[in-house]
Write a protein that holds these residues in place. Structure first.
Motif, PDB file in Angstrom:
ATOM      1  N   ASP A  35      -8.792   4.776  19.091  1.00 41.92           N
ATOM      2  CA  ASP A  35      -9.263   4.697  20.482  1.00 41.92           C
ATOM      3  C   ASP A  35     -10.473   5.624  20.579  1.00 41.92           C
ATOM      4  O   ASP A  35     -10.328   6.843  20.715  1.00 41.92           O
ATOM      5  CB  ASP A  35      -8.115   5.123  21.411  1.00 41.92           C
ATOM      6  N   LEU A  36     -11.653   5.012  20.478  1.00 45.11           N
ATOM      7  CA  LEU A  36     -12.895   5.792  20.451  1.00 45.11           C
ATOM      8  C   LEU A  36     -13.392   5.972  21.882  1.00 45.11           C
ATOM      9  O   LEU A  36     -13.455   5.000  22.626  1.00 45.11           O
ATOM     10  CB  LEU A  36     -13.910   4.997  19.616  1.00 45.11           C
ATOM     11  N   CYS A  37     -13.762   7.191  22.269  1.00 45.74           N
ATOM     12  CA  CYS A  37     -14.147   7.504  23.652  1.00 45.74           C
ATOM     13  C   CYS A  37     -12.932   7.336  24.559  1.00 45.74           C
ATOM     14  O   CYS A  37     -12.940   6.566  25.523  1.00 45.74           O
ATOM     15  CB  CYS A  37     -15.294   6.608  24.128  1.00 45.74           C
ATOM     16  N   CYS A  38     -11.861   8.086  24.278  1.00 44.27           N
ATOM     17  CA  CYS A  38     -10.532   7.779  24.818  1.00 44.27           C
ATOM     18  C   CYS A  38     -10.333   8.124  26.294  1.00 44.27           C
ATOM     19  O   CYS A  38      -9.420   7.584  26.929  1.00 44.27           O
ATOM     20  CB  CYS A  38      -9.463   8.439  23.965  1.00 44.27           C
ATOM     21  N   GLY A  39     -11.109   9.046  26.878  1.00 41.28           N
ATOM     22  CA  GLY A  39     -10.924   9.372  28.306  1.00 41.28           C
ATOM     23  C   GLY A  39      -9.514   9.878  28.588  1.00 41.28           C
ATOM     24  O   GLY A  39      -9.055  10.857  27.999  1.00 41.28           O
ATOM     25  N   ASP A  85     -17.526  14.226  18.117  1.00 37.63           N
ATOM     26  CA  ASP A  85     -18.610  13.296  18.417  1.00 37.63           C
ATOM     27  C   ASP A  85     -18.386  11.965  17.697  1.00 37.63           C
ATOM     28  O   ASP A  85     -18.505  11.882  16.470  1.00 37.63           O
ATOM     29  CB  ASP A  85     -19.937  13.931  17.979  1.00 37.63           C
ATOM     30  N   LEU A  86     -18.001  10.993  18.463  1.00 34.55           N
ATOM     31  CA  LEU A  86     -17.829   9.612  18.001  1.00 34.55           C
ATOM     32  C   LEU A  86     -17.008   9.532  16.706  1.00 34.55           C
ATOM     33  O   LEU A  86     -15.890   9.998  16.681  1.00 34.55           O
ATOM     34  CB  LEU A  86     -19.212   8.960  17.870  1.00 34.55           C
ATOM     35  N   VAL A  87     -17.557   8.974  15.620  1.00 33.52           N
ATOM     36  CA  VAL A  87     -16.723   8.752  14.427  1.00 33.52           C
ATOM     37  C   VAL A  87     -16.628   9.989  13.539  1.00 33.52           C
ATOM     38  O   VAL A  87     -15.895   9.984  12.553  1.00 33.52           O
ATOM     39  CB  VAL A  87     -17.247   7.557  13.586  1.00 33.52           C
ATOM     40  N   GLU A  88     -17.372  11.035  13.881  1.00 32.43           N
ATOM     41  CA  GLU A  88     -17.460  12.204  13.000  1.00 32.43           C
ATOM     42  C   GLU A  88     -16.081  12.715  12.531  1.00 32.43           C
ATOM     43  O   GLU A  88     -15.880  12.906  11.328  1.00 32.43           O
ATOM     44  CB  GLU A  88     -18.255  13.315  13.717  1.00 32.43           C
ATOM     45  N   PRO A  89     -15.095  12.916  13.440  1.00 32.53           N
ATOM     46  CA  PRO A  89     -13.824  13.493  12.986  1.00 32.53           C
ATOM     47  C   PRO A  89     -12.965  12.538  12.152  1.00 32.53           C
ATOM     48  O   PRO A  89     -11.959  12.965  11.592  1.00 32.53           O
ATOM     49  CB  PRO A  89     -13.091  13.813  14.299  1.00 32.53           C
ATOM     50  N   VAL A  90     -13.324  11.246  12.104  1.00 30.33           N
ATOM     51  CA  VAL A  90     -12.453  10.269  11.413  1.00 30.33           C
ATOM     52  C   VAL A  90     -13.224   9.497  10.344  1.00 30.33           C
ATOM     53  O   VAL A  90     -12.800   8.419   9.918  1.00 30.33           O
ATOM     54  CB  VAL A  90     -11.832   9.278  12.445  1.00 30.33           C
ATOM     55  N   ARG A  91     -14.340  10.051   9.938  1.00 34.00           N
ATOM     56  CA  ARG A  91     -15.260   9.343   9.039  1.00 34.00           C
ATOM     57  C   ARG A  91     -14.595   8.869   7.739  1.00 34.00           C
ATOM     58  O   ARG A  91     -14.958   7.837   7.180  1.00 34.00           O
ATOM     59  CB  ARG A  91     -16.429  10.277   8.704  1.00 34.00           C
ATOM     60  N   THR A  92     -13.593   9.631   7.253  1.00 36.30           N
ATOM     61  CA  THR A  92     -12.985   9.276   5.959  1.00 36.30           C
ATOM     62  C   THR A  92     -11.801   8.324   6.123  1.00 36.30           C
ATOM     63  O   THR A  92     -11.208   7.910   5.134  1.00 36.30           O
ATOM     64  CB  THR A  92     -12.478  10.548   5.244  1.00 36.30           C
ATOM     65  N   LEU A  93     -11.439   7.998   7.360  1.00 38.82           N
ATOM     66  CA  LEU A  93     -10.262   7.147   7.602  1.00 38.82           C
ATOM     67  C   LEU A  93     -10.681   5.695   7.779  1.00 38.82           C
ATOM     68  O   LEU A  93     -11.853   5.393   8.011  1.00 38.82           O
ATOM     69  CB  LEU A  93      -9.509   7.637   8.836  1.00 38.82           C
TER      70      LEU A  93
END
Ligand SMILES: C[S@@+](CC[C@H](N)C(=O)[O-])C[C@H]1O[C@@H](n2cnc3c(N)ncnc32)[C@H](O)[C@@H]1O
Length: 223
Positions: A35-39, A85-93
């Motif tokens: 859930d990207l930009c989850c609010g 910031d966006l995909v940065e924290p999940v880049r390897t998943l």
């Protein structure tokens, strides 16, 4: 009911249009959802309720991340919530479904918004500041056969999103759309939008559109 810290985006028609497309899919215990930009985390909770086994939520706003974390706890759902910031924290998943309701309101300038609510709405002069990044960065996160479900306004060129995603090997279709009255962000900007020619004089509705962009690269390689 969803808890919401001040300034965090209140789920609206775009949230629920996207939720309908998300929960209409086959989500099982092995399905990995981002859930990207989850609010508030409304879409994370919906993904869990629809059966997804692994849900991750990302938002750049600390207040949004806290709201999502709390809503998942209140609804007894297990979601990994990350601020970044966006995909940065999940880049390897890798994910089977990425669901995104990013900011897409055309703003007065291209400056990064300072206020939390500005972060939820404002997306540069053409409204594409975050949409363009999603179209470039999310395809790399999709597992083979995975799908990006992206909601945006027709004011921000659905065709540009389609072209950018197709250029990265995804198969794109419009799966839902709805005409809605302008929300609080656009209602205060009608004059600016009219002057820029982004809306017709007197226009006070916009079409919101959900795109499904599916990774077919592995299928094509197998042929
Ligand atoms: C329109 S709201 C959508 C919230 C929620 N998904 C929904 O549908 O109700 C957009 C969200 O994107 C977040 N956001 C804006 N820029 C971001 C970025 N670069 N990375 C991650 N989240 C971002 C905002 O903080 C806001 O919570």
């Amino acid at each position: 009911m969803l808890f919401r810290l001040p300034g965090v985006y209140r789920p609206q028609r775009d949230t629920w249009l996207l939720a309908g497309e998300l929960t209409g899919r086959e989500l099982g215990p092995g399905t990995r959802v981002l859930d990207l930009c989850c609010g508030t985390g409304a879409l994370s909770v919906a993904a869990c309720e629809a059966g997804a086994g692994w849900v991750t939520a990302v938002d750049v706003s600390r207040r949004a991340a806290i709201s999502t974390w709390l809503n998942c706890k209140l609804n007894r759902r297990t979601v990994r919530v990350v601020r970044g910031d966006l995909v940065e924290p999940v880049r390897t998943l890798r994910f089977d479904v990425v669901v995104a309701n990013p900011p897409y309101s055309p703003a007065s300038d291209d400056a990064t918004p300072g206020r939390v609510l500005g972060l939820a709405w404002d997306a540069g002069i053409d409204g594409r500041a975050v949409l363009d990044r999603i179209c470039v960065e999310v395809p790399q996160l999709l597992a083979p056969g995975g799908t990006l479900l992206l909601v945006q306004s027709a004011l921000n060129s659905v065709e540009k999103s389609r072209t950018m995603l197709e250029e990265r090997g995804l198969c794109v279709e419009v799966v839902a759309s709805e005409d809605v009255p302008f929300g609080p962000a656009l209602s205060g900007r009608t004059r600016m939008l009219e002057e820029r020619g982004m809306i017709l004089p007197g226009q006070r509705t916009e079409r919101i559109v959900v795109l499904a962009a599916t990774d077919v690269r592995s299928r094509d390689r197998a042929r």
